[in-house]
Scaffold this active site. Structure first.
Site, PDB file in Angstrom:
ATOM      1  N   THR A   1     -34.505  -4.862   7.564  1.00 42.05           N
ATOM      2  CA  THR A   1     -35.633  -4.124   7.945  1.00 42.05           C
ATOM      3  C   THR A   1     -36.245  -3.110   6.790  1.00 42.05           C
ATOM      4  OG1 THR A   1     -36.154  -1.963   9.267  1.00 42.05           O
ATOM      5  CG2 THR A   1     -33.784  -2.312   8.771  1.00 42.05           C
ATOM      6  N   ASP A   2     -37.422  -2.707   6.761  1.00 41.07           N
ATOM      7  CA  ASP A   2     -37.926  -1.904   5.681  1.00 41.07           C
ATOM      8  C   ASP A   2     -37.358  -0.567   5.737  1.00 41.07           C
ATOM      9  OD1 ASP A   2     -39.336  -0.993   8.110  1.00 41.07           O
ATOM     10  OD2 ASP A   2     -41.208  -1.211   7.267  1.00 41.07           O
ATOM     11  N   GLU A   3     -36.704  -0.230   6.965  1.00 42.77           N
ATOM     12  CA  GLU A   3     -36.236   0.999   6.893  1.00 42.77           C
ATOM     13  C   GLU A   3     -35.018   1.538   6.195  1.00 42.77           C
ATOM     14  OE1 GLU A   3     -35.405   2.803  10.684  1.00 42.77           O
ATOM     15  OE2 GLU A   3     -37.155   2.068  11.988  1.00 42.77           O
TER      16      GLU A   3
ATOM     17  N   LEU B   1     -42.114   2.190  20.563  1.00 39.84           N
ATOM     18  CA  LEU B   1     -43.611   2.817  20.872  1.00 39.84           C
ATOM     19  C   LEU B   1     -44.400   2.100  21.546  1.00 39.84           C
ATOM     20  CD1 LEU B   1     -44.988   5.478  19.856  1.00 39.84           C
ATOM     21  CD2 LEU B   1     -45.903   4.027  18.107  1.00 39.84           C
TER      22      LEU B   1
ATOM     23  N   ARG C   1     -38.325  13.546  16.442  1.00 38.22           N
ATOM     24  CA  ARG C   1     -36.896  12.735  16.075  1.00 38.22           C
ATOM     25  C   ARG C   1     -36.191  13.455  15.005  1.00 38.22           C
ATOM     26  NH1 ARG C   1     -37.774   6.662  15.154  1.00 38.22           N
ATOM     27  NH2 ARG C   1     -37.660   6.312  17.153  1.00 38.22           N
TER      28      ARG C   1
ATOM     29  N   TYR D   1     -43.758  11.906  19.415  1.00 34.73           N
ATOM     30  CA  TYR D   1     -42.578  12.902  18.690  1.00 34.73           C
ATOM     31  C   TYR D   1     -43.581  13.696  17.622  1.00 34.73           C
ATOM     32  CZ  TYR D   1     -39.031   9.598  20.317  1.00 34.73           C
ATOM     33  OH  TYR D   1     -38.378   8.831  21.060  1.00 34.73           O
TER      34      TYR D   1
ATOM     35  N   SER E   1     -26.750   1.394   8.734  1.00 33.66           N
ATOM     36  CA  SER E   1     -25.827   0.224   9.142  1.00 33.66           C
ATOM     37  C   SER E   1     -26.720  -1.091   8.877  1.00 33.66           C
ATOM     38  CB  SER E   1     -25.641   0.359  10.780  1.00 33.66           C
ATOM     39  OG  SER E   1     -26.627  -0.039  11.443  1.00 33.66           O
ATOM     40  N   LYS E   2     -27.755  -0.951   8.989  1.00 34.44           N
ATOM     41  CA  LYS E   2     -28.476  -2.158   8.422  1.00 34.44           C
ATOM     42  C   LYS E   2     -28.558  -2.332   6.794  1.00 34.44           C
ATOM     43  CE  LYS E   2     -30.910  -4.693  10.450  1.00 34.44           C
ATOM     44  NZ  LYS E   2     -30.465  -5.977  11.310  1.00 34.44           N
TER      45      LYS E   2
ATOM     46  N   ALA F   1     -28.357  -7.169  16.639  1.00 35.30           N
ATOM     47  CA  ALA F   1     -28.231  -5.762  16.237  1.00 35.30           C
ATOM     48  C   ALA F   1     -28.424  -4.956  17.447  1.00 35.30           C
ATOM     49  CB  ALA F   1     -29.163  -5.419  14.996  1.00 35.30           C
TER      50      ALA F   1
ATOM     51  N   TYR G   1     -28.809   4.215  12.193  1.00 35.47           N
ATOM     52  CA  TYR G   1     -29.359   2.756  12.416  1.00 35.47           C
ATOM     53  C   TYR G   1     -29.767   1.984  11.072  1.00 35.47           C
ATOM     54  CZ  TYR G   1     -32.825  -1.051  12.666  1.00 35.47           C
ATOM     55  OH  TYR G   1     -33.562  -2.192  12.434  1.00 35.47           O
TER      56      TYR G   1
HETATM   57  P1  NAD Z   1     -33.652  -6.105  20.290  1.00 33.23           P
HETATM   58  O1  NAD Z   1     -32.989  -4.694  20.394  1.00 33.23           O
HETATM   59  O2  NAD Z   1     -34.792  -6.423  21.063  1.00 33.23           O
HETATM   60  O3  NAD Z   1     -32.701  -7.082  20.230  1.00 33.23           O
HETATM   61  C1  NAD Z   1     -31.338  -7.072  19.946  1.00 33.23           C
HETATM   62  C2  NAD Z   1     -30.856  -8.479  20.358  1.00 33.23           C
HETATM   63  O4  NAD Z   1     -29.220  -8.609  20.074  1.00 33.23           O
HETATM   64  C3  NAD Z   1     -30.697  -8.259  21.947  1.00 33.23           C
HETATM   65  O5  NAD Z   1     -30.732  -9.609  22.635  1.00 33.23           O
HETATM   66  C4  NAD Z   1     -28.948  -7.930  22.007  1.00 33.23           C
HETATM   67  O6  NAD Z   1     -28.385  -8.432  23.483  1.00 33.23           O
HETATM   68  C5  NAD Z   1     -28.364  -8.917  20.896  1.00 33.23           C
HETATM   69  N1  NAD Z   1     -27.278  -8.170  20.623  1.00 33.23           N
HETATM   70  C6  NAD Z   1     -27.121  -6.897  20.374  1.00 33.23           C
HETATM   71  N2  NAD Z   1     -25.514  -6.488  19.928  1.00 33.23           N
HETATM   72  C7  NAD Z   1     -24.998  -7.806  19.968  1.00 33.23           C
HETATM   73  C8  NAD Z   1     -23.649  -8.386  19.658  1.00 33.23           C
HETATM   74  N3  NAD Z   1     -22.695  -7.609  19.041  1.00 33.23           N
HETATM   75  N4  NAD Z   1     -23.660  -9.716  19.635  1.00 33.23           N
HETATM   76  C9  NAD Z   1     -24.458 -10.495  20.075  1.00 33.23           C
HETATM   77  N5  NAD Z   1     -25.707 -10.125  20.407  1.00 33.23           N
HETATM   78  C10 NAD Z   1     -26.059  -8.750  20.481  1.00 33.23           C
HETATM   79  O7  NAD Z   1     -34.141  -6.258  18.581  1.00 33.23           O
HETATM   80  P2  NAD Z   1     -35.218  -6.650  17.906  1.00 33.23           P
HETATM   81  O8  NAD Z   1     -36.297  -5.487  17.879  1.00 33.23           O
HETATM   82  O9  NAD Z   1     -35.571  -8.029  18.354  1.00 33.23           O
HETATM   83  O10 NAD Z   1     -34.749  -6.697  16.424  1.00 33.23           O
HETATM   84  C11 NAD Z   1     -33.878  -7.820  16.160  1.00 33.23           C
HETATM   85  C12 NAD Z   1     -33.594  -7.787  14.398  1.00 33.23           C
HETATM   86  O11 NAD Z   1     -34.793  -7.626  13.700  1.00 33.23           O
HETATM   87  C13 NAD Z   1     -32.554  -6.766  14.438  1.00 33.23           C
HETATM   88  O12 NAD Z   1     -31.738  -7.074  13.328  1.00 33.23           O
HETATM   89  C14 NAD Z   1     -33.581  -5.582  13.784  1.00 33.23           C
HETATM   90  O13 NAD Z   1     -32.585  -4.768  12.889  1.00 33.23           O
HETATM   91  C15 NAD Z   1     -34.553  -6.383  12.765  1.00 33.23           C
HETATM   92  N6  NAD Z   1     -35.760  -5.760  12.820  1.00 33.23           N
HETATM   93  C16 NAD Z   1     -36.645  -5.331  13.823  1.00 33.23           C
HETATM   94  C17 NAD Z   1     -37.760  -4.866  13.629  1.00 33.23           C
HETATM   95  C18 NAD Z   1     -38.786  -4.427  14.874  1.00 33.23           C
HETATM   96  O14 NAD Z   1     -39.700  -3.901  14.575  1.00 33.23           O
HETATM   97  N7  NAD Z   1     -38.294  -4.621  16.132  1.00 33.23           N
HETATM   98  C19 NAD Z   1     -38.320  -4.787  12.422  1.00 33.23           C
HETATM   99  C20 NAD Z   1     -37.668  -5.358  11.258  1.00 33.23           C
HETATM  100  C21 NAD Z   1     -36.352  -5.581  11.574  1.00 33.23           C
HETATM  101  O1  DAU Z   2     -39.563  -0.260  10.532  1.00 38.62           O
HETATM  102  C1  DAU Z   2     -38.754  -1.323  11.323  1.00 38.62           C
HETATM  103  C2  DAU Z   2     -38.285  -0.960  12.476  1.00 38.62           C
HETATM  104  O2  DAU Z   2     -39.061  -0.521  13.311  1.00 38.62           O
HETATM  105  C3  DAU Z   2     -37.076  -1.777  12.967  1.00 38.62           C
HETATM  106  O3  DAU Z   2     -36.152  -1.818  11.921  1.00 38.62           O
HETATM  107  C4  DAU Z   2     -36.458  -1.037  14.101  1.00 38.62           C
HETATM  108  O4  DAU Z   2     -35.382  -1.930  14.725  1.00 38.62           O
HETATM  109  C5  DAU Z   2     -37.589  -0.698  15.226  1.00 38.62           C
HETATM  110  O5  DAU Z   2     -37.023  -0.123  16.504  1.00 38.62           O
HETATM  111  C6  DAU Z   2     -38.775   0.139  14.674  1.00 38.62           C
HETATM  112  O6  DAU Z   2     -38.015   1.433  14.313  1.00 38.62           O
HETATM  113  P1  DAU Z   2     -39.151   2.686  14.368  1.00 38.62           P
HETATM  114  O7  DAU Z   2     -38.322   3.854  14.775  1.00 38.62           O
HETATM  115  O8  DAU Z   2     -40.412   2.835  13.609  1.00 38.62           O
HETATM  116  O9  DAU Z   2     -39.985   2.351  15.889  1.00 38.62           O
HETATM  117  P2  DAU Z   2     -39.838   2.940  17.354  1.00 38.62           P
HETATM  118  O10 DAU Z   2     -41.057   2.388  18.206  1.00 38.62           O
HETATM  119  O11 DAU Z   2     -38.867   3.581  17.869  1.00 38.62           O
HETATM  120  O12 DAU Z   2     -40.977   4.293  17.001  1.00 38.62           O
HETATM  121  C7  DAU Z   2     -42.318   4.029  16.109  1.00 38.62           C
HETATM  122  C8  DAU Z   2     -42.451   5.369  16.035  1.00 38.62           C
HETATM  123  O13 DAU Z   2     -43.329   6.157  17.064  1.00 38.62           O
HETATM  124  C9  DAU Z   2     -41.787   6.380  15.111  1.00 38.62           C
HETATM  125  O14 DAU Z   2     -42.318   7.267  14.318  1.00 38.62           O
HETATM  126  C10 DAU Z   2     -41.276   7.164  16.335  1.00 38.62           C
HETATM  127  C11 DAU Z   2     -42.431   7.475  17.419  1.00 38.62           C
HETATM  128  N1  DAU Z   2     -42.141   7.498  18.651  1.00 38.62           N
HETATM  129  C12 DAU Z   2     -41.333   6.439  19.049  1.00 38.62           C
HETATM  130  C13 DAU Z   2     -41.105   6.522  20.550  1.00 38.62           C
HETATM  131  C14 DAU Z   2     -40.203   5.664  21.120  1.00 38.62           C
HETATM  132  C15 DAU Z   2     -42.833   8.271  19.560  1.00 38.62           C
HETATM  133  O15 DAU Z   2     -43.625   9.249  18.992  1.00 38.62           O
HETATM  134  N2  DAU Z   2     -42.379   8.433  20.741  1.00 38.62           N
HETATM  135  C16 DAU Z   2     -41.749   7.595  21.286  1.00 38.62           C
HETATM  136  O16 DAU Z   2     -41.542   7.670  22.594  1.00 38.62           O
END
Ligand code: NAD
Ligand code: DAU
Length: 339
Positions: free
Chosen positions: A125-127, A193, A276, A210, A156-157, A83, A153
């Site tokens: 995702t919980d989002e 973050l 944001r 933010y 789309s999820k 994703a 984002y």
């Molecule tokens: P990430 O951005 O670290 O990794 C995404 C990976 O997907 C990368 O390796 C990228 O190269 C690959 N990718 C992107 N587009 C692609 C495509 N078109 N085809 C094939 N590969 C592709 O993401 P993450 O934080 O590891 O999140 C993974 C999944 O978990 C996502 O679906 C995200 O929505 C979900 N998620 C993330 C979190 C979080 O806190 N990070 C929480 C809940 C759910």
């Molecule tokens: O809840 C699950 C989601 O968590 C996943 O689905 C997303 O893929 C993942 O990116 C994450 O989303 P958030 O928007 O919550 O994560 P992020 O780390 O971008 O931001 C966490 C919080 O911190 C959010 O309230 C925004 C804030 N933030 C983030 C950044 C990057 C800041 O204050 N400063 C920053 O520079």
């Protein structure tokens, strides 16, 4: 089992592959990843030569390529992590989010249908539930909470989740969905973050919070998320959605202060920047269903997990220094330059 893990060169996908290879050495894991800016092959370097592991550079939207891989590997299951995952980037440019997160999901599920109704798990995702108010700590997201998204984002999820449930009802595809809260841990890309604040702290750079930093996220150590997906894949009920989260809510500002404290850096590095757009206030998961049905509970306490994570970033500087020295600098300037 042969399992195709998409997005396995990213943060959670790579941790999931390490978990599966350790816990299910009899399984064969195929990592399918496009290697976008967020994918990093060096993360997988220690497992590249394993006989039960294969890496394939491929876009999940590439129908021909995906079908060819299914033909070659005849997978028993697909776990879709691939994703575009960063909310701020989706605000800047939504279209790639729609392409990968929605169209890519449909291509994978079409392939599952075409090659024998392959078991499909969608990592969501919980989002998708939107946000909760800060003054109602009694409210949590359950699986029945309506979808109510805020950003391109999360929309789309949510679109992908609806498609997954449609493929179950219309075609009988054996699907499950997990909706997890914010993960943290090793290999987390430093645009998010926690790793961003660790990297900036270590480089004595400003820490861009933010708005007031009161927004609350429910943090889960990545290994606990991987264990939940493993359980759902093997024991989850087909057609079900499972929320994953550990009742570990923290305000952003408290996380940033904690990182400063752990790294012995002054809080004066904290800089409040423009908020944001559409910023969700609070996420909080009710994990009752996955606990009562599958026995899942988070194992890593935040105070231990954050220490382990900071240690990992200290011990693995080349991994993230290489990232932040490249194209990331343009991204950082665009995102934070005039904020
Ligand atoms: P990430 O951005 O670290 O990794 C995404 C990976 O997907 C990368 O390796 C990228 O190269 C690959 N990718 C992107 N587009 C692609 C495509 N078109 N085809 C094939 N590969 C592709 O993401 P993450 O934080 O590891 O999140 C993974 C999944 O978990 C996502 O679906 C995200 O929505 C979900 N998620 C993330 C979190 C979080 O806190 N990070 C929480 C809940 C759910
Ligand atoms: O809840 C699950 C989601 O968590 C996943 O689905 C997303 O893929 C993942 O990116 C994450 O989303 P958030 O928007 O919550 O994560 P992020 O780390 O971008 O931001 C966490 C919080 O911190 C959010 O309230 C925004 C804030 N933030 C983030 C950044 C990057 C800041 O204050 N400063 C920053 O520079």
């Amino acid at each position: 089992m042969t399992i195709i893990v998409t997005g396995g060169a990213g943060f959670i996908g790579s941790n999931f592959i390490f978990h599966m290879l350790a816990e299910h050495p009899e399984d064969r894991i195929i990592c399918l990843d496009k290697l976008t800016y967020a994918g990093n092959l060096s993360t997988l370097k220690d497992i590249m030569d394993k006989p039960n592991f294969r890496f394939v550079k491929l876009d999940i939207c590439d129908r021909e390529g995906v079908y060819q891989l299914f033909e070659e590997e005849k997978p028993d299951a697909v776990v879709n992590f691939a994703a575009e995952s960063h909310v701020d980037r989706s605000i800047e440019n939504p279209s790639i989010f729609l392409q990968t997160n929605i169209i890519g999901t449909s291509v994978l599920m079409d392939a599952c249908r075409a090659f024998g109704n392959v078991r499909y798990h969608q990592v969501s995702t919980d989002e998708v539930y939107g946000d909760l108010p800060l003054d109602r700590p009694d409210l949590f997201f359950t699986e029945e909470t309506p979808i109510h998204t805020s950003s391109p984002y999360s929309s789309s999820k949510a679109g992908a989740d609806l498609l997954v449930l449609a493929y179950l009802r219309t075609y009988g595809l054996p699907v499950t969905i997990s909706r997890c809260s914010n993960n943290y841990g090793p290999y987390h890309f430093p645009e998010k973050l926690i790793p961003l604040m660790i990297a900036n702290c270590l480089n004595d750079k400003p820490l861009p919070v933010y708005g007031e930093g009161k927004n609350v996220r429910d943090w889960l150590y990545v290994e606990d998320h991987c264990k939940a997906i493993d359980l759902i894949l093997h024991k989850g009920r087909i057609g079900e959605v499972y929320n994953v989260g550990g009742h570990n809510e923290m305000a952003n500002i408290d996380i940033v202060k904690l990182i400063c404290h752990e790294l012995h850096k002054p809080e004066s590095l904290i800089t409040h920047v423009t908020d944001r757009k559409g910023h969700d206030m609070r996420y909080a998961i009710d994990p009752t269903k996955i606990h009562s049905e599958l026995g899942w509970l988070p194992e890593t306490k935040f105070e231990d997990g954050i220490k382990k994570t900071i240690r990992w970033y200290l011990d693995n500087k080349p991994w993230w220094e290489e990232i932040i020295s490249g194209e990331y600098q343009n991204y950082y300037e665009r995102m934070y330059g005039n904020r």
